[in-house]
Enzyme design. Structure first.
Site, PDB file in Angstrom:
ATOM      1  N   ASP A 129       4.671   6.406   1.000  1.00 54.74           N
ATOM      2  CA  ASP A 129       4.233   5.254   0.218  1.00 54.74           C
ATOM      3  C   ASP A 129       4.730   5.428  -1.214  1.00 54.74           C
ATOM      4  O   ASP A 129       4.579   6.501  -1.798  1.00 54.74           O
ATOM      5  CB  ASP A 129       2.702   5.177   0.247  1.00 54.74           C
ATOM      6  CG  ASP A 129       2.151   3.863  -0.272  1.00 54.74           C
ATOM      7  OD1 ASP A 129       2.637   3.376  -1.329  1.00 54.74           O
ATOM      8  OD2 ASP A 129       1.227   3.331   0.348  1.00 54.74           O
ATOM      9  N   ILE A 130       5.347   4.393  -1.782  1.00 50.07           N
ATOM     10  CA  ILE A 130       5.850   4.516  -3.158  1.00 50.07           C
ATOM     11  C   ILE A 130       4.741   4.390  -4.198  1.00 50.07           C
ATOM     12  O   ILE A 130       4.950   4.692  -5.366  1.00 50.07           O
ATOM     13  CB  ILE A 130       6.990   3.512  -3.470  1.00 50.07           C
ATOM     14  CG1 ILE A 130       6.510   2.072  -3.351  1.00 50.07           C
ATOM     15  CG2 ILE A 130       8.192   3.788  -2.591  1.00 50.07           C
ATOM     16  CD1 ILE A 130       7.511   1.050  -3.872  1.00 50.07           C
ATOM     17  N   ASN A 190      -5.015  -2.055   7.027  1.00 44.79           N
ATOM     18  CA  ASN A 190      -5.491  -3.271   6.384  1.00 44.79           C
ATOM     19  C   ASN A 190      -4.901  -4.413   7.215  1.00 44.79           C
ATOM     20  O   ASN A 190      -3.746  -4.773   7.043  1.00 44.79           O
ATOM     21  CB  ASN A 190      -5.025  -3.348   4.927  1.00 44.79           C
ATOM     22  CG  ASN A 190      -5.585  -2.214   4.098  1.00 44.79           C
ATOM     23  OD1 ASN A 190      -6.715  -1.804   4.282  1.00 44.79           O
ATOM     24  ND2 ASN A 190      -4.788  -1.698   3.187  1.00 44.79           N
ATOM     25  N   GLN A 237      -4.269  -6.316   2.777  1.00 46.24           N
ATOM     26  CA  GLN A 237      -2.911  -5.990   3.209  1.00 46.24           C
ATOM     27  C   GLN A 237      -1.942  -6.604   2.198  1.00 46.24           C
ATOM     28  O   GLN A 237      -1.823  -7.811   2.099  1.00 46.24           O
ATOM     29  CB  GLN A 237      -2.668  -6.546   4.614  1.00 46.24           C
ATOM     30  CG  GLN A 237      -1.337  -6.192   5.209  1.00 46.24           C
ATOM     31  CD  GLN A 237      -1.162  -6.815   6.590  1.00 46.24           C
ATOM     32  OE1 GLN A 237      -1.766  -7.834   6.907  1.00 46.24           O
ATOM     33  NE2 GLN A 237      -0.328  -6.199   7.393  1.00 46.24           N
ATOM     34  N   HIS A 280       1.380  -2.032   9.180  1.00 45.58           N
ATOM     35  CA  HIS A 280       1.618  -0.630   8.846  1.00 45.58           C
ATOM     36  C   HIS A 280       0.289   0.110   8.819  1.00 45.58           C
ATOM     37  O   HIS A 280      -0.754  -0.461   8.524  1.00 45.58           O
ATOM     38  CB  HIS A 280       2.363  -0.469   7.509  1.00 45.58           C
ATOM     39  CG  HIS A 280       1.697  -1.114   6.343  1.00 45.58           C
ATOM     40  ND1 HIS A 280       1.646  -2.480   6.139  1.00 45.58           N
ATOM     41  CD2 HIS A 280       1.052  -0.574   5.276  1.00 45.58           C
ATOM     42  CE1 HIS A 280       1.010  -2.747   5.017  1.00 45.58           C
ATOM     43  NE2 HIS A 280       0.627  -1.598   4.474  1.00 45.58           N
ATOM     44  N   HIS A 286      -1.631   3.469   7.288  1.00 48.43           N
ATOM     45  CA  HIS A 286      -1.612   4.493   6.245  1.00 48.43           C
ATOM     46  C   HIS A 286      -2.169   5.795   6.796  1.00 48.43           C
ATOM     47  O   HIS A 286      -3.192   5.787   7.486  1.00 48.43           O
ATOM     48  CB  HIS A 286      -2.511   4.089   5.065  1.00 48.43           C
ATOM     49  CG  HIS A 286      -2.089   2.862   4.345  1.00 48.43           C
ATOM     50  ND1 HIS A 286      -1.408   2.907   3.153  1.00 48.43           N
ATOM     51  CD2 HIS A 286      -2.254   1.547   4.639  1.00 48.43           C
ATOM     52  CE1 HIS A 286      -1.181   1.684   2.735  1.00 48.43           C
ATOM     53  NE2 HIS A 286      -1.679   0.832   3.624  1.00 48.43           N
TER      54      HIS A 286
END
Length: 148
Positions: free
Chosen positions: A29-30, A86, A93, A99, A101
């Site tokens: 994750d950025i 989410n 989301q 996706h 996490h």
């Protein structure tokens, strides 16, 4: 233009990719909530979990378990990992593309986690964060090689 995760899956947008298969891409994750925060991103475009193909749904949990082992082998989340979906815009989301996490946790890290929730999208310290993400990706790739 399509969504950012579709663009990553197509190779048009760079990402720190740890693993890929027919159904998912695993990347850092950025805007991580905790160190080594991973995303399992569906290759197919679907907003909600129930919209994923049956094959992708069947592969999701085994892949999440594998990535948990990789995280722990690399020293992250040994005492806990949050698996978080989410599922849709009303569920917070931010990218309308399925996706999952994987957020490695440590004992007593809640204050740091809450602070990060509030500040994660601010541009402060981005260069330092980029360097940290590169180090984490290297560690995780080594752990993934040991997993195979």
């Amino acid at each position: 233009m399509d969504c950012v995760f579709c663009a990553i899956a197509a190779g048009r947008v760079p990402a720190r990719i740890l693993y890929e298969d027919d159904h998912f891409i695993v990347l850092l994750d950025i805007y991580p909530l905790r160190p080594a925060h991973l995303l399992l991103v569906a290759r197919e475009h679907a907003t909600f979990l129930h919209q994923l193909s049956e094959a992708a749904q069947q592969d999701l949990i085994p892949l999440a378990e594998r990535m948990e082992r990789v995280l722990r082998r690399a020293g992250y989340g040994r005492v806990g990992i949050n698996l978080l979906v989410n599922d849709g815009p009303a569920a917070n989301q931010h990218v309308e593309h399925f996706h999952l996490h994987l957020i490695p946790r440590e004992l007593n890290d809640l204050p740091a986690l809450l602070l990060r929730v509030l500040t994660r999208f601010l541009p402060l310290g981005r260069k330092r964060m980029q360097n940290r993400l590169e180090r984490e990706l290297h560690q995780l790739r080594e752990a993934l090689m040991e997993e195979n």
